[in-house]
Design an enzyme around this catalytic site. Structure first.
Site, short mmCIF file in Angstrom:
data_model
loop_
_atom_site.label_atom_id
_atom_site.label_comp_id
_atom_site.label_asym_id
_atom_site.label_seq_id
_atom_site.Cartn_x
_atom_site.Cartn_y
_atom_site.Cartn_z
CB VAL A 156 -0.93 0.02 1.23
CG1 VAL A 156 -1.85 1.25 1.18
CG2 VAL A 156 -1.76 -1.26 1.30
N GLY A 186 8.78 4.52 3.08
CA GLY A 186 7.79 4.34 4.14
C GLY A 186 6.41 4.00 3.63
CB SER A 187 4.48 2.18 2.25
OG SER A 187 3.18 2.20 1.71
NE ARG A 188 -2.51 -0.78 6.25
CZ ARG A 188 -3.46 -0.39 7.07
NH1 ARG A 188 -3.44 0.85 7.54
NH2 ARG A 188 -4.43 -1.19 7.43
#
Length: 218
Positions: A156, A186-188
């Site tokens: 994501v 940076g993320s998910r």
């Protein structure tokens, strides 16, 4: 499918090269204009940070073939039931938040075959907001294990991380703990497991991609 084992991910090379060249140019100029040393120090710091961000360490994956390993370094920010439309069933969802300080190489949670891939355009909300699962840009894989169990893992994009890289394609064979992609800055990662999976992590727990066991498949 690419699965590099270089110390720094190749996706980082252009960023490192640009920052490095600027550092060298400013360093050369600073011999005649000392005031430029501040700029040199700044770009040297940027170069080192980018190299740090794209680091690509080796990992030791647990031997239990039924173990589902974390696809990303980070912190578990969601753990609970969820329906995944590409699987078409209720699942146990685990979400991992990656800060800019985490390793951003993504690793296969299980060994298996990629049955399907999907990409959804969307927003770039803060990935700590659960709306990100439904509204943000994302790319996912549906994986089937040798025993016929299916799960999905979804990269994501976030507020800062707006570039998803996925090496895997439909029909590819993944090896548990093997590199399959990354998300810049940076993320998910969301992973959807069978509801019968024995979960081994808790909210707030830190994860190490390819090593931390998220759960044990039935």
């Amino acid at each position: 499918m690419r699965n590099e084992n270089t110390p720094i991910a190749v996706e980082g090379y252009p960023f490192i090269a640009i920052a490095g060249v600027l550092t060298l140019i400013l360093a050369a100029v600073s011999w005649h204009a000392p005031v430029v040393w501040a700029g040199t120090a700044f770009f040297l710091t940027v170069t080192l940070f980018v190299a740090f961000f794209f680091r690509n360490p080796e990992r030791i994956t647990p031997g239990n073939e039924n173990a589902v390993v974390a696809p990303a370094d980070g912190v578990v920010i969601y753990l609970g039931p969820a329906r995944e439309e590409h699987l078409g069933v209720e699942t146990t969802k685990i979400s991992i938040f990656m800060s800019v300080f985490n390793v951003h190489i993504n690793r296969a949670p299980v060994s298996g075959t990629v049955l399907d891939t999907f990409y959804v355009k969307g927003k770039f909300l803060d990935v700590r907001d659960d709306r990100a699962t439904f509204e943000n840009e994302q790319a996912g894989l549906v994986i089937e294990t040798a025993r016929g169990l299916r799960l999905a893992v979804v990269q994501v994009a976030g507020l800062i991380a707006r570039r998803i890289v996925c090496y895997a394609g439909k029909g590819d064979r993944l090896t548990r703990g093997g590199r399959y992609g990354l998300i810049r800055f940076g993320s998910r990662l969301d992973i959807y497991l069978p509801t019968t999976t024995e979960v081994k992590v808790a909210l707030g727990e830190k994860t190490v991609a390819g090593e931390t066991v998220l759960g044990i498949l039935p």
